[in-house]
Scaffold this active site. Structure first.
Site, PDB file in Angstrom:
ATOM      1  N   HIS A  16       7.035  -0.239   6.388  1.00 30.19           N
ATOM      2  CA  HIS A  16       6.923  -1.388   5.484  1.00 30.19           C
ATOM      3  C   HIS A  16       7.454  -2.661   6.142  1.00 30.19           C
ATOM      4  CE1 HIS A  16       6.051   0.676   1.491  1.00 30.19           C
ATOM      5  NE2 HIS A  16       6.108   1.655   2.374  1.00 30.19           N
ATOM      6  N   ASP A 119       8.231  -6.273  -1.602  1.00 33.09           N
ATOM      7  CA  ASP A 119       7.541  -5.018  -1.318  1.00 33.09           C
ATOM      8  C   ASP A 119       6.959  -4.427  -2.600  1.00 33.09           C
ATOM      9  OD1 ASP A 119       7.454  -2.704   0.940  1.00 33.09           O
ATOM     10  OD2 ASP A 119       7.712  -1.807  -1.035  1.00 33.09           O
TER      11      ASP A 119
END
Length: 482
Positions: A16, A119
């Site tokens: 990520h 995120d």
């Protein structure tokens, strides 16, 4: 000229963080009015994150992209818990709030806090962004089809009162708006099939509906059907800006100062074009000793040249990224390394992007993480799918059935915090997948891979769909800046 300060809040894991940092680079390279602060939370388990951020700090323009390391937090929640992400972000919120307050205080008439970019698993940050009076955007690190899946499942649960966990181990095929083909329930992400994790997972979908916009790491030419379905699923504005990749790849140094991976590239230089099958399963990918032996048998029987990134699982009961074996012979069949010395190479960590870029590599046995999927497309390397965890089974289905870009080894294989399985994929099935991958040299699939490869490069060039979408995102951020 007033500059807009963006706050990026990535999940502190490589899959990520890397793509979010690459996204930050794209934005500041595109518009001089943007600057970005990336808040890096301390992960709860030991990882290779620190070495990545250390090397990254030296390469960034500190005036435009700043890495802000937050203090560690104590939380009693297990990483395997369905509520892990929410508990982890809640524990970090006081540190995040303090860091953003410092940024706001240091802002001047020429630099203003403009937005949070968070995120996909940190949607509870929307409230904190609201406290600072700025809009929120989600950075979605998976596919547009996966975003559609989340939104549709949330509607099924909340509006049609469907118990999604009943699809676990079901042979049912489901109709999803983001797919043209019926989706087997067996490839749904494990998080939605487990009672303790389904609700936190779908809460993200509910909050995503109320956000300013969603930045997706995909491109219009790859997922036209999925992207076209999102407005009908209640998604806010979607900005497909991918493929966002770290094409330089990671580098790791040995104790003597030389670069790990140099010997791998030297070996590949000696091989014929498209002759090598590359096996690599991501930063969390590893197998039991019994499964390793089946993979070894399959490689030996296939007679294809191979490069195998083999990692050692963490000790039982410990959550950590896999490490390299001190001696891989301890887990491989007796004599395997000697018998295959002329055709194959077993390594530990692999510089994946660099390997996929090499002309000797003709096929990729992959866990189907989305970053790896985009890399394989960028370099035009066909994939044999062997998903392990998260949404990878779903990605595998998209690649094989929906897009026709891959062959299947085992699409519904789970090796997950939530759904650990003892099932062993036999050597014969693995060998069949490798043969199909490597021997269909004139297949329609390989032609399609090459076509999408070209599109993945054109989309980022000036005038391309992702280039235009990034421009629309910047306009949206600047026009909504308080």
């Amino acid at each position: 000229m007033t500059s807009a300060e963006l706050v990026f809040v990535p999940t502190p894991v490589m899959g990520h963080l890397v793509s979010m940092v690459e996204m930050a680079k794209l934005l500041v390279d595109r518009d001089p009015r943007l600057s970005i602060s990336v808040l890096i939370m301390k992960p709860l388990f030991d990882s290779e994150l620190d070495s990545y951020t250390s090397s990254l700090a030296a390469s960034l323009d500190a005036a435009r992209i700043r890495l802000i390391h937050l203090p560690p937090v104590n939380t009693d929640v297990e990483i395997s818990s369905g509520n892990f992400h929410n508990r982890f972000i809640e524990s970090n919120k006081p540190h995040i709030k303090r860091a953003v307050a410092d940024l706001a205080d240091s802002a001047s008439s020429t630099r203003r806090l403009a937005a949070f970019v968070m995120d996909m698993f940190y949607t509870t940050m929307i409230d904190l962004a609201g406290e600072f009076g700025v809009p929120s955007y989600v950075f979605f690190t998976s596919s547009a089809a996966c975003l559609g899946l989340m939104l549709h499942l949330q509607s099924l649960q909340d509006e049609q009162h469907v118990d999604i966990t009943e699809f676990k181990d079901s042979a049912t095929e489901l109709d999803f708006p983001s797919f043209a083909n019926p989706l087997p329930a067996k490839v749904l992400p494990s998080k939605v099939l487990t009672k303790e994790s389904v609700q936190p997972f779908l809460e993200h979908a509910k909050r995503i509906r109320a956000i300013k916009g969603i930045i997706v790491n995909t491109f219009a030419e790859l997922e036209p059907h999925a992207l076209g379905s999102l407005a009908g699923l209640g998604a806010p504005t979607v900005f497909p800006v991918g493929p966002i990749l770290n094409l330089k790849g990671e580098t790791k140094n040995k104790d003597d100062g030389s670069c790990r991976g140099d010997d791998v590239m030297e070996w590949l230089d000696e091989q014929s074009p498209s002759s090598v099958v590359f096996l690599c399963f991501g930063s969390w990918g590893c197998f039991s000793a019994d499964q390793v032996k089946e993979i070894a048998r399959a490689l030996e029987q296939s007679r294809h040249r191979f490069l195998w990134s083999l990692r050692q699982p963490p000790p039982k009961g410990k959550v950590d990224v896999p490490r390299d074996f001190v001696d891989p012979a301890e887990v491989l069949p007796e004599g395997f390394l000697d018998r295959t010395a002329g055709v194959g190479k077993v390594i530990g960590w692999a510089p994946q992007a660099t390997v996929l870029a090499h002309p000797a590599v003709g096929g990729f046995v992959s866990h189907c993480g989305w970053n790896s999927t985009l890399e394989s497309i960028w370099f035009g390397v066909p994939v044999a799918t062997w998903p392990l965890y998260a949404e990878q089974q779903f990605n595998a289905f998209e690649l094989v059935v929906e897009l026709g870009l891959a062959v299947e080894i085992k699409m519904d294989y789970y090796k997950d915090f939530m759904m650990e399985r003892d099932f062993i994929v036999p050597a014969e099935k693995i060998e069949g997948g490798i043969r199909k991958l490597m021997e269909d040299v004139d297949s329609q699939r390989r032609k399609k891979v090459n076509e999408v490869r070209e599109k993945s490069r054109k989309t980022l060039a000036e005038g391309g769909s992702s280039y235009m979408s990034l421009g629309h995102l910047i306009e949206d951020i600047l026009s909504n800046m308080p």
